[in-house]
Design an enzyme around this catalytic site. Structure first.
Site, PDB file in Angstrom:
ATOM      1  N   SER B  15       0.452  -1.105   0.261  1.00 49.19           N
ATOM      2  CA  SER B  15      -0.182  -0.137   0.203  1.00 49.19           C
ATOM      3  C   SER B  15       0.926   0.972  -0.035  1.00 49.19           C
ATOM      4  CB  SER B  15      -0.727  -0.572   1.395  1.00 49.19           C
ATOM      5  OG  SER B  15      -1.210   0.739   1.261  1.00 49.19           O
ATOM      6  N   ARG B  38       1.084   7.947   5.723  1.00 48.11           N
ATOM      7  CA  ARG B  38       0.145   7.433   6.731  1.00 48.11           C
ATOM      8  C   ARG B  38      -1.678   7.955   6.876  1.00 48.11           C
ATOM      9  NH1 ARG B  38       0.088   3.170   9.776  1.00 48.11           N
ATOM     10  NH2 ARG B  38       2.158   3.356   9.250  1.00 48.11           N
ATOM     11  N   HIS B  41      -3.048   6.505   3.424  1.00 49.40           N
ATOM     12  CA  HIS B  41      -2.702   5.185   3.742  1.00 49.40           C
ATOM     13  C   HIS B  41      -4.450   4.712   4.842  1.00 49.40           C
ATOM     14  CE1 HIS B  41      -1.726   0.980   4.893  1.00 49.40           C
ATOM     15  NE2 HIS B  41      -2.485   0.998   6.265  1.00 49.40           N
TER      16      HIS B  41
END
Lengths: 210, 210
Positions: B15, B38, B41
């Site tokens: 990812s 992040r 994500h």
């Protein structure tokens, strides 16, 4: 003070009015719109107008299940924390997340599966009706699909909103292909907050009108 | 089985590689990029490439504070649930959310303020260094601004990511105008998941490299 002071209830009402204005020319059934509005309220992301998909009668079936005391099983402790448990408990349901359970961790490790998959299996041991709210793990959806095929579980609704770039779209498509009630966010978007928004939009349709 | 089975660690790595690919021509400092990645994500929303803003040296100062045992105070129990407490505790910090505390509810009711505002006041009584992670209430940011001006509190970092349409942009702008370290998501977007993603991206920079 540069901010106009507004009470929390009023903030929510104004926020929903702003969202409503953006949806007014969209042809969306009213009970789906209540869910879409709360998802946009939670994300400020209008992509969900196009992304959020409902199987036929998904909302009616979910509302009836919750009224009858169905519980909610989720795949993240963040979602567990956000679900409006006061409303759920008032209707006779409970909220569960098995992800941090030691037996789930052991099963996952021993069999080389994800904890999300082991959590879905653990749910099969519970009695009563269930709604699954999956905001993180595509593998949870895959496992639910297998468990449904094996007739080990028969959820009233699957909220299929994992987020991300690996197996996310495929896992949602898998759920959409089944004869099962679902609410999903097509594409990569979703997450715990979206799962919670959908759960609470359902609960509030019952509990705030009661 | 239509899904390729991939282990959770590997899912995260793949990812991040997909996100990295989309960022490769962007000129973003490496330690900010770890936070941005992040957040994407967590949300699958690339708008954060443009939205996420950092005050000068915000990341370095926040990392140093966490290494020194700073605690994190948040305005939602969902965020509290998602913060990686194992890492935080290993560094000597704690995570707090006062929103459900009875004394906070009483203060808020008695004085006609929000619980988020009363929560920020309660934080002034704690000893040590703090990072605030605000993912819901613009009023929390307004109150922090007042408490900073009154020299009642001196946070090491404010993660200013409320989400929504009422006072959200204004409250973020208020924080950005102050001489204070901040990480914010300009515009309407943000939320508990984004606040958690930023906290954990900071913690992982320390704890996964250690």
């Amino acid at each position: 003070m540069n901010l106009e002071f507004i009470k929390p209830d009023e903030i929510e009402a104004r926020s929903f009015a702003i969202i409503e204005e953006k949806l007014k020319y969209k042809n969306i059934p009213e009970n789906q719109k209540l869910i879409l509005k709360r998802v946009i309220h939670t994300t400020a992301d209008f992509d969900y107008i196009e992304n959020l998909k409902f199987s036929e009668h998904a909302v009616e079936i979910a509302l009836q299940a919750l009224k009858n005391g169905a519980s909610i099983i989720t795949d993240t402790n963040m979602a567990l924390s956000g679900i409006h448990k006061k409303s759920l408990h008032a209707l006779g349901g409970k909220a569960y997340c098995f992800m941090a359970d030691s037996d789930v961790a052991e099963q996952a490790k021993a069999r080389g599966i994800t904890r999300a998959m082991a959590s879905m299996e653990k749910a099969c041991d519970l009695k009563g009706d269930f709604i699954f709210a999956i905001g993180n793990a595509p593998t949870a959806l895959y496992q639910l699909s297998e468990l449904i095929d094996a007739k080990k579980i028969n959820p009233k609704l699957i909220i299929a909103v994992p987020v991300g770039f690996v197996n996310v779209i495929e896992s949602k498509n898998l759920i959409m292909q089944k004869k099962i009630n679902y609410i999903t966010a097509q594409g990569n978007k979703g997450g715990s907050s979206v799962a919670v928004a959908i759960c609470n939009a359902l609960l509030y349709q019952i509990c705030r009108m009661a």
